[in-house]
Design a protein around this motif. Structure first.
Motif, PDB file in Angstrom:
ATOM      1  N   ASN A  19     -17.506  61.844 -30.595  1.00  0.00           N
ATOM      2  CA  ASN A  19     -18.696  62.501 -31.142  1.00  0.00           C
ATOM      3  C   ASN A  19     -18.214  63.531 -32.158  1.00  0.00           C
ATOM      4  OD1 ASN A  19     -20.904  64.212 -31.677  1.00  0.00           O
ATOM      5  ND2 ASN A  19     -21.811  63.827 -29.670  1.00  0.00           N
ATOM      6  N   ARG A  21     -19.961  65.347 -34.336  1.00  0.00           N
ATOM      7  CA  ARG A  21     -20.847  66.488 -34.591  1.00  0.00           C
ATOM      8  C   ARG A  21     -21.165  66.644 -36.092  1.00  0.00           C
ATOM      9  NH1 ARG A  21     -19.469  72.879 -33.874  1.00  0.00           N
ATOM     10  NH2 ARG A  21     -21.465  73.635 -33.115  1.00  0.00           N
ATOM     11  N   GLN A  50     -20.124  58.903 -32.743  1.00  0.00           N
ATOM     12  CA  GLN A  50     -21.481  59.412 -32.582  1.00  0.00           C
ATOM     13  C   GLN A  50     -21.671  60.589 -33.544  1.00  0.00           C
ATOM     14  OE1 GLN A  50     -19.484  59.664 -29.281  1.00  0.00           O
ATOM     15  NE2 GLN A  50     -19.571  57.453 -29.636  1.00  0.00           N
ATOM     16  N   GLU A  51     -22.925  60.781 -33.956  1.00  0.00           N
ATOM     17  CA  GLU A  51     -23.285  61.807 -34.941  1.00  0.00           C
ATOM     18  C   GLU A  51     -22.478  61.620 -36.225  1.00  0.00           C
ATOM     19  OE1 GLU A  51     -23.848  65.807 -33.564  1.00  0.00           O
ATOM     20  OE2 GLU A  51     -24.395  65.162 -31.534  1.00  0.00           O
ATOM     21  N   ASN A  91     -24.826  56.429 -34.706  1.00  0.00           N
ATOM     22  CA  ASN A  91     -23.781  55.621 -34.072  1.00  0.00           C
ATOM     23  C   ASN A  91     -23.139  54.699 -35.092  1.00  0.00           C
ATOM     24  OD1 ASN A  91     -24.113  56.214 -31.072  1.00  0.00           O
ATOM     25  ND2 ASN A  91     -26.201  55.668 -31.648  1.00  0.00           N
ATOM     26  N   HIS A 135     -25.061  56.678 -27.887  1.00  0.00           N
ATOM     27  CA  HIS A 135     -25.233  58.113 -27.658  1.00  0.00           C
ATOM     28  C   HIS A 135     -26.550  58.249 -26.907  1.00  0.00           C
ATOM     29  CE1 HIS A 135     -25.226  62.455 -29.523  1.00  0.00           C
ATOM     30  NE2 HIS A 135     -25.120  62.451 -28.202  1.00  0.00           N
ATOM     31  N   ASP A 168     -21.054  58.774 -26.067  1.00  0.00           N
ATOM     32  CA  ASP A 168     -21.420  60.047 -25.457  1.00  0.00           C
ATOM     33  C   ASP A 168     -22.625  59.763 -24.567  1.00  0.00           C
ATOM     34  OD1 ASP A 168     -22.312  62.553 -24.776  1.00  0.00           O
ATOM     35  OD2 ASP A 168     -22.433  63.323 -26.832  1.00  0.00           O
ATOM     36  N   ASP A 205     -18.095  61.918 -22.502  1.00  0.00           N
ATOM     37  CA  ASP A 205     -17.682  60.782 -23.323  1.00  0.00           C
ATOM     38  C   ASP A 205     -16.959  59.768 -22.448  1.00  0.00           C
ATOM     39  OD1 ASP A 205     -18.355  61.968 -26.093  1.00  0.00           O
ATOM     40  OD2 ASP A 205     -17.136  63.522 -25.133  1.00  0.00           O
TER      41      ASP A 205
END
Length: 241
Positions: A19, A21, A50-51, A91, A135, A168, A205
């Motif tokens: 992830n 962020r 993710q993100e 994703n 996610h 995640d 995760d």
């Protein structure tokens, strides 16, 4: 740090879930190149991010294509959803150059907030590998509903392909319904605590796999760079092919 693979990975595949962020580090700097350097440290064959896209506006990719081309060994699986995005609902799946993408898709799942799953079938050293990246929701009720849908779809894929699921899960409890849904069909690895990167306590995760794959090792990638690049640390797993 991630462990070294024996035999230079000739008979193994390393997967990572991360992830990122939206590229925003703990120093409040958005630094996509730093994310790519962390991925270089982990040295995986397949990465579930993710993100990976901005949340609003055009939702463009956090990792610009020019940086991917010049500073990484990875290509994004083309999801054919939005021209400026790398993934879908943040994703994305990255594959090391030379790994063929045989098929890819997006999966709609029940959700309270915008969520989705990305999947691809890859040819890794001559063997077929199905990958699911996710996610999950912040709500426990919705997480379990999502897990049920994803687990059933992935179980169908595992009838003909080695299958790995990563992401995640936003699940803090080891005995939660989310894990019960996945464990109906898959083994859930405990890579270790990966959140918060400054002081990892939560095992949010996760990497899961079908019985066509043998897990050799797994863990959390810890480095000075990874500790600043995002609020999550990457988790990784090595499988025998």
């Amino acid at each position: 740090m991630a462990g070294k693979r024996s035999g230079q990975g000739r008979d193994q595949v390393r997967v990572v879930s991360y992830n990122i962020r939206k590229g925003l580090g703990l120093d409040r700097r958005r630094d996509p190149l730093r994310i790519l350097r962390v991925l270089g440290e982990v040295d995986a064959d397949v990465v579930a991010l993710q993100e990976a896209d901005r949340r609003f506006g055009l939702r463009e990719s956090v990792l610009p294509q020019i940086l991917m081309d010049n500073h990484s060994d990875y290509e994004a699986v083309p999801l054919d959803v939005q021209t400026d995005s790398m993934g879908w609902h943040g994703n994305a799946i990255l594959v090391r150059r030379g790994i063929a993408v045989e098929a890819h898709d997006i999966i709609h799942i029940p959700c309270l907030e915008p969520r989705g799953v990305v999947t691809a079938r890859l040819s890794v050293r001559g063997q077929s590998l199905a990958v699911f990246g996710m996610h999950l929701d912040l709500s426990g009720l919705w997480r379990r509903r999502q897990a049920r849908v994803i687990a059933d779809l992935a179980a169908a894929a595992s009838e003909t392909n080695a299958t790995v699921l990563m992401g995640d899960l936003n699940e803090w409890r080891a005995r939660a319904g989310t894990f019960r849904e996945f464990k109906r069909h898959f083994s859930v690895l405990d890579c270790g605590p990966s959140f918060h990167a400054a002081r990892p306590l939560g095992r949010l995760d996760r990497i899961m796999h079908c019985d066509r794959l043998k897990a050799l090792d797994c863990g959390v990638h810890r480095s000075a760079l990874a500790a600043r690049a995002s609020d999550h640390l990457p988790v990784w797993a090595d499988f025998a092919l």
